[in-house]
Motif scaffolding. Structure first.
Motif, PDB file in Angstrom:
ATOM      1  N   GLU A 305     -16.329  49.625  27.691  1.00 19.78           N
ATOM      2  CA  GLU A 305     -14.844  49.813  28.237  1.00 19.78           C
ATOM      3  C   GLU A 305     -14.662  51.255  28.802  1.00 19.78           C
ATOM      4  OE1 GLU A 305     -12.403  49.203  24.514  1.00 19.78           O
ATOM      5  OE2 GLU A 305     -12.776  47.115  24.754  1.00 19.78           O
ATOM      6  N   THR A 307     -14.023  53.264  31.708  1.00 20.72           N
ATOM      7  CA  THR A 307     -13.361  53.205  33.159  1.00 20.72           C
ATOM      8  C   THR A 307     -14.225  53.454  34.320  1.00 20.72           C
ATOM      9  OG1 THR A 307     -12.112  55.283  32.997  1.00 20.72           O
ATOM     10  CG2 THR A 307     -11.136  53.229  31.912  1.00 20.72           C
ATOM     11  N   GLU A 308     -14.796  55.028  34.072  1.00 13.55           N
ATOM     12  CA  GLU A 308     -15.668  55.412  35.371  1.00 13.55           C
ATOM     13  C   GLU A 308     -16.948  55.785  34.716  1.00 13.55           C
ATOM     14  OE1 GLU A 308     -13.377  58.598  37.360  1.00 13.55           O
ATOM     15  OE2 GLU A 308     -11.587  57.541  37.619  1.00 13.55           O
ATOM     16  N   GLY A 347     -12.188  57.504  29.488  1.00 11.52           N
ATOM     17  CA  GLY A 347     -12.222  57.815  30.793  1.00 11.52           C
ATOM     18  C   GLY A 347     -11.751  59.021  31.081  1.00 11.52           C
TER      19      GLY A 347
END
Length: 411
Positions: A305, A307-308, A347
């Motif tokens: 999970e 994000t980046e 993230g």
């Protein structure tokens, strides 16, 4: 009988169980010493009363009447001297040794002193005192004969009482020596475990420093490359110059960050000059690590999970990789066959969370593969140096969980 042992005192007399410098009496010591004093005093009064009762059939080694009065006086002095047995047991034994030749009232005191020396002083001193007691048994019975008992029966009873005291004292002495030995072993084991933990921390710091060294060298090489390009092409278009300057600025910033981490890690001397491992793993290498574990027979479920993932800093990615690696290794060692769940989340600005959990094996952890217990110590050291936090152990559901949070700054 109370102990005069002080466990935390380092100066012990050779062959003894008491410190060279006397310790202050504890409440238990005061109780035992008071009880012994009252028992000795009661024996003095009982023996003197029997000696002067005028009933020879019940008298305890009556002897001459004038000797009974002297015996009362020395018996009272000996009972009072019992308060000195903790500080000067050998001196008290020497001072009361002549009483074994004639005194009945000091009999209880003499047995207590004999017991104390046998327990707390070198064995040769105690056995010498025992020999003196046995040698004076015959003169004592000759001076203070027991009218109700034959001569050799009285000798036998005297030897029996001395033997009982000696056996009891040797038993207490052996038990205390065993306790001291077990305590010493426990302290040594604790010190060795602490040494192993310190070594694990130092090795992990050295490992992190070597990884950062490679990354820092890579950053500086980029700086050199782009600076050389600008030097070689001073007439380059402004767009290329701006792009190269941006790369140089970003690389310099990242190099400074890595350098700060290296300096923090190298505060602890590792003394290791081993060749650093290449290439250094990052967060992108976690899938390969999971695949390797699956090939080894570990059932792994991954929840990604992040994000980046491409923007994860290299140092944070390496730490996350090592945490996942340690979690999978522990599951393979201690919970074979269990399903391991690996969760990566986070993230920029919120940090990177790494969570590895597996069900607790039925019947307790498997012991087929021994471990040193220092892997989690290295993980904790790594996460702490990175400014994060880590937690491991059984959770509320009974599963084993290794969870860590690593800071992920916005750049």
């Amino acid at each position: 009988m109370s102990s005069a042992v002080v466990p935390d005192h380092p100066w012990l007399l050779p062959g003894s169980l008491v410190p060279a410098r006397a310790a202050r009496r504890t409440p238990r010591d005061w109780f035992v010493d008071s009880l012994l004093f009252l028992i000795a005093l009661g024996w003095v009064l009982l023996a003197h009363d029997d000696a002067v009762s005028g009933r020879p059939e019940f008298a305890l080694n009556a002897g001459p009447s004038w000797l009974a009065e002297i015996d009362l006086f020395v018996g009272l002095l000996a009972a009072g001297a019992l308060w000195l047995r903790r500080r000067w047991p050998v001196g008290l034994a020497v001072a009361t040794a002549p009483l074994t030749l004639f005194s009945v009232t000091s009999g209880a005191v003499l047995l207590v002193v004999l017991f104390t020396v046998l327990v707390h002083r070198p064995l040769v001193v105690g056995l010498t005192l025992v020999g003196w007691h046995l040698a004076t048994a015959l003169p004592f019975i000759a001076v203070r004969p027991d009218p109700a008992m034959p001569f050799w029966a009285a000798v036998a009873w005297t030897v029996l009482f001395i033997g009982i005291v000696v056996a009891w004292a040797l038993f207490v002495r052996a038990r205390r020596q065993l306790v001291l030995s077990l305590r010493d072993r426990a302290e040594r084991a604790e010190a060795e475990q602490q040494l192993r933990l310190d070594q694990a921390r130092n090795l992990e710091r050295g490992r992190i420093a070597r990884e950062m060294h490679d990354v820092l060298a890579h950053r500086i090489s980029l700086l050199s490359l782009h600076a050389g390009a600008l030097e070689f092409r001073p007439d380059a278009p402004p767009e290329e110059v701006a792009r190269a300057a941006g790369v140089i600025r970003a690389s310099a910033h990242a190099a400074l960050q890595d350098l700060r981490e290296v300096i923090g890690v190298l505060r602890a001397e590792t003394g290791s000059e081993a060749t650093p491992e290449r290439p250094q793993p990052t967060l992108g290498d976690v899938p390969a690590l999971v695949a390797e574990s699956r090939d080894a027979g570990v059932r792994v479920s991954v929840i990604d999970e992040v994000t980046e993932p491409a923007g994860v800093p290299a140092a944070i990615g390496r730490s996350a990789y090592r945490i996942v690696q340690e979690g999978l290794t522990n599951a393979r060692k201690h919970a074979p066959g269990a399903v391991v769940t690996v969760r990566l989340a986070g993230g920029p600005g919120e940090g990177l969370a790494v969570d590895i959990r597996n069900p607790w094996p039925v019947g307790g952890p498997a012991a087929a593969i021994p471990g040193t217990g220092t892997g989690l110590v290295g993980v904790a050291e790594r996460v702490t140096l990175a400014g994060g936090r880590v937690d491991h152990g059984r959770d509320a559901d009974g599963d084993f969980r290794l969870a860590a949070w690593l800071p992920w700054e916005i750049r």
